[in-house]
Design a protein around this motif. Structure first.
Motif, PDB file in Angstrom:
ATOM      1  N   GLY A   1       0.808  -1.219   0.000  1.00  0.00           N
ATOM      2  CA  GLY A   1       0.000   0.000   0.000  1.00  0.00           C
ATOM      3  C   GLY A   1       0.840   1.267   0.000  1.00  0.00           C
TER       4      GLY A   1
ATOM      5  N   GLN B   1      -1.649  -1.711  -8.175  1.00  0.00           N
ATOM      6  CA  GLN B   1      -2.547  -1.780  -7.031  1.00  0.00           C
ATOM      7  C   GLN B   1      -3.921  -2.250  -7.507  1.00  0.00           C
ATOM      8  OE1 GLN B   1      -1.477  -0.750  -3.676  1.00  0.00           O
ATOM      9  NE2 GLN B   1       0.437  -1.107  -4.760  1.00  0.00           N
TER      10      GLN B   1
ATOM     11  N   THR C   1      -6.513  -6.853  -2.899  1.00  0.00           N
ATOM     12  CA  THR C   1      -5.809  -7.733  -1.962  1.00  0.00           C
ATOM     13  C   THR C   1      -5.575  -9.128  -2.521  1.00  0.00           C
ATOM     14  OG1 THR C   1      -7.980  -8.085  -0.938  1.00  0.00           O
ATOM     15  CG2 THR C   1      -6.485  -6.514   0.135  1.00  0.00           C
TER      16      THR C   1
ATOM     17  N   TYR D   1      -1.450  -8.229   7.197  1.00  0.00           N
ATOM     18  CA  TYR D   1      -1.266  -6.893   6.639  1.00  0.00           C
ATOM     19  C   TYR D   1      -0.169  -6.161   7.403  1.00  0.00           C
ATOM     20  CZ  TYR D   1      -5.558  -7.954   4.213  1.00  0.00           C
ATOM     21  OH  TYR D   1      -6.485  -8.557   3.416  1.00  0.00           O
TER      22      TYR D   1
ATOM     23  N   ASN E   1      -4.185   3.910   8.320  1.00  0.00           N
ATOM     24  CA  ASN E   1      -4.243   4.553   7.012  1.00  0.00           C
ATOM     25  C   ASN E   1      -3.998   6.053   7.089  1.00  0.00           C
ATOM     26  OD1 ASN E   1      -5.056   2.323   5.143  1.00  0.00           O
ATOM     27  ND2 ASN E   1      -6.729   2.179   6.622  1.00  0.00           N
TER      28      ASN E   1
END
Length: 450
Positions: A14, A77, A80, A102, A229
């Motif tokens: 990410g 991207q 998942t 993660y 995030n």
């Protein structure tokens, strides 16, 4: 029982755009360690046969941080499931169990991962085990819908859920465990027919159930699976980690006078009957032995403090500081790359760097070791039982012998023999009446200008 192989895949590709940072998201630190480092530590406790970290293009810094574990690159991207697919090349032919985690979920514990693996190996042989949680506010989380036998029937995203399904409190935490023999096919069948055209790992549950395979759920505390995030979420994870570390310290016999103001690093080690005052910060690499008192407003990093020492208040112990048993380090004292031996005292307003302070030596207020000349660092050796008078400067490299005394205000540039007195300062002179004449002259000058 025969050993069943275990692999762990950590998704760390990410970009973390909401962090607004040049640093990859998973390298932001929690309790002094990058988030992905916490995840790797939890994984390592399971002694897996394989670990693969999935990164994005150009994430060399992440690859360096997770070494020696190998990395796979997710070129785009695309969700998942696509991220897990990127690891397939490094897991080719693997038929054991695979846990997918993660890199931005640093609070997950080894016990929870073990529970997921144990559930995967149960007699009903689930193809997929999903980690669930019951947050106070289920909000927009996907719901885990169980069947009559308690198995996982499906994952329903909040937007797609009926009113009845939204009333379910068991939510998807994201982590999964797979039977490796079936994982490659299941994830390979995940499509991207959705609004974002992404490949979602959650779709494997429906694919498995349609194929007649069992799926299961393991529950974890919501605090274990908080992801990051944004900077605000990073601060929340730091808060939760500090709460965990404080509890562990107190459970192991340390006293924290004001726990909420004490900050730990992930590797801080406190012994029994250690007393920590308010507003103490432990950077990485600190070991404190039994019976130490650390008074308020101290900062310690890469330091060892031995039994019975007293530190602070307002002391700073920098990397390489080694404080011996029953030593005293007082207010506004800084120690760097130096050993303070048993029973020695550095009690006030001093800097001791690149030095040894012998046992039971006494360092007077305002003393400094002048260890740097702009080009190199040099060592100062202060012998056992030496007494260094206040406001002295010891210009390294220099040695003060055992039992020697340095007079207050001295600048010492040469070795001092044991039991000798060293004094280096100008001869004091007094001029009778000078101060009175000075004041009278200044008053007269001021009056003349009025």
């Amino acid at each position: 029982m025969a050993h069943r192989p275990l692999a762990c895949v950590i998704l760390a590709a990410g970009k973390g755009t909401r962090m607004k940072s040049d640093l990859p998201k998973v390298l932001h630190r929690v309790a002094g360690r990058p988030m992905v480092g916490h995840v790797l530590a939890a994984v390592k406790a399971l002694d897996p046969d394989h670990v693969v970290v999935v990164v994005g293009p150009g994430m060399d810094s992440v690859a360096a941080a997770v070494a020696p574990y190998p990395t796979a690159v997710q070129q785009e991207q695309r969700g998942t499931a696509d991220a897990v697919r990127a690891a397939f090349g490094l897991l080719e032919g693997f038929t054991g169990d695979v846990v997918v985690l993660y890199g931005d979920t640093p609070l997950v514990t080894p016990d929870t991962l073990r529970a997921m693996v144990a559930a995967r190996r149960q007699a009903n042989d689930p193809a997929v085990v999903v980690l669930g949680m019951r947050p106070d506010d289920p909000g927009a989380y996907g719901r885990l819908i169980l069947n009559a036998r308690g198995g996982l029937e499906k994952i329903v995203e909040h937007l797609d859920a009926s009113a009845e399904e939204r009333a379910v409190t068991l939510c998807n935490a994201g982590l999964m465990a797979f039977d490796g023999a079936r994982m490659f096919d299941l994830i390979g069948r995940v499509g991207n027919s959705n609004a974002k055209n992404e490949f979602y790992l959650t779709d494997v549950v429906q694919i498995a159930r349609v194929s007649g395979m069992a799926c299961a759920v393991v529950e974890a505390a919501p605090a274990e699976v908080v992801g990051v995030n944004s900077r605000a979420e990073l601060s929340e994870v730091e808060r939760l980690m500090q709460r965990r570390l404080r509890k562990a310290a107190m459970d192991n016999g340390a006293t924290l006078c004001d726990p909420d103001s004490t900050l730990f690093s992930h590797d801080t080690r406190l012994g029994r009957d250690v007393v920590v005052g308010a507003h103490v910060v432990f950077g990485p690499g600190v070991v404190v032995e039994d019976g130490v008192e650390i008074k308020p407003f101290c900062h310690l990093e890469q330091t060892r403090v031995e039994r019975g020492a007293v530190i602070g208040p307002f002391a700073r112990l920098r990397p390489g500081a080694a404080i011996g048993p029953d030593a005293h380090i007082g207010n506004f004292v800084e120690i760097k790359n130096a050993t303070v031996e048993a029973g020695a005292k550095v009690n006030h307003l001093s800097y001791i760097g690149d030095a040894r302070v012998g046992s039971k030596a006494n360092i007077g207020a305002g003393t400094i070791t002048c260890n740097y000349d702009g080009f190199g660092k040099y060592h100062t050796d202060i012998g056992a039982g030496a007494f260094i008078g206040s406001n002295s400067a010891l210009v390294a490299p220099v040695a003060i012998g055992d039992g020697a005394i340095v007079g207050a205000g001295s600048v010492v540039t040469a070795a001092v023999e044991g039991d000798a007195l060293a004094v280096s300062r100008a001869t004091q002179k007094s001029y009778a009446g000078w101060a009175k004449r000075f004041r009278e002259r200044k008053r007269a000058e001021k009056a003349a200008k009025a």
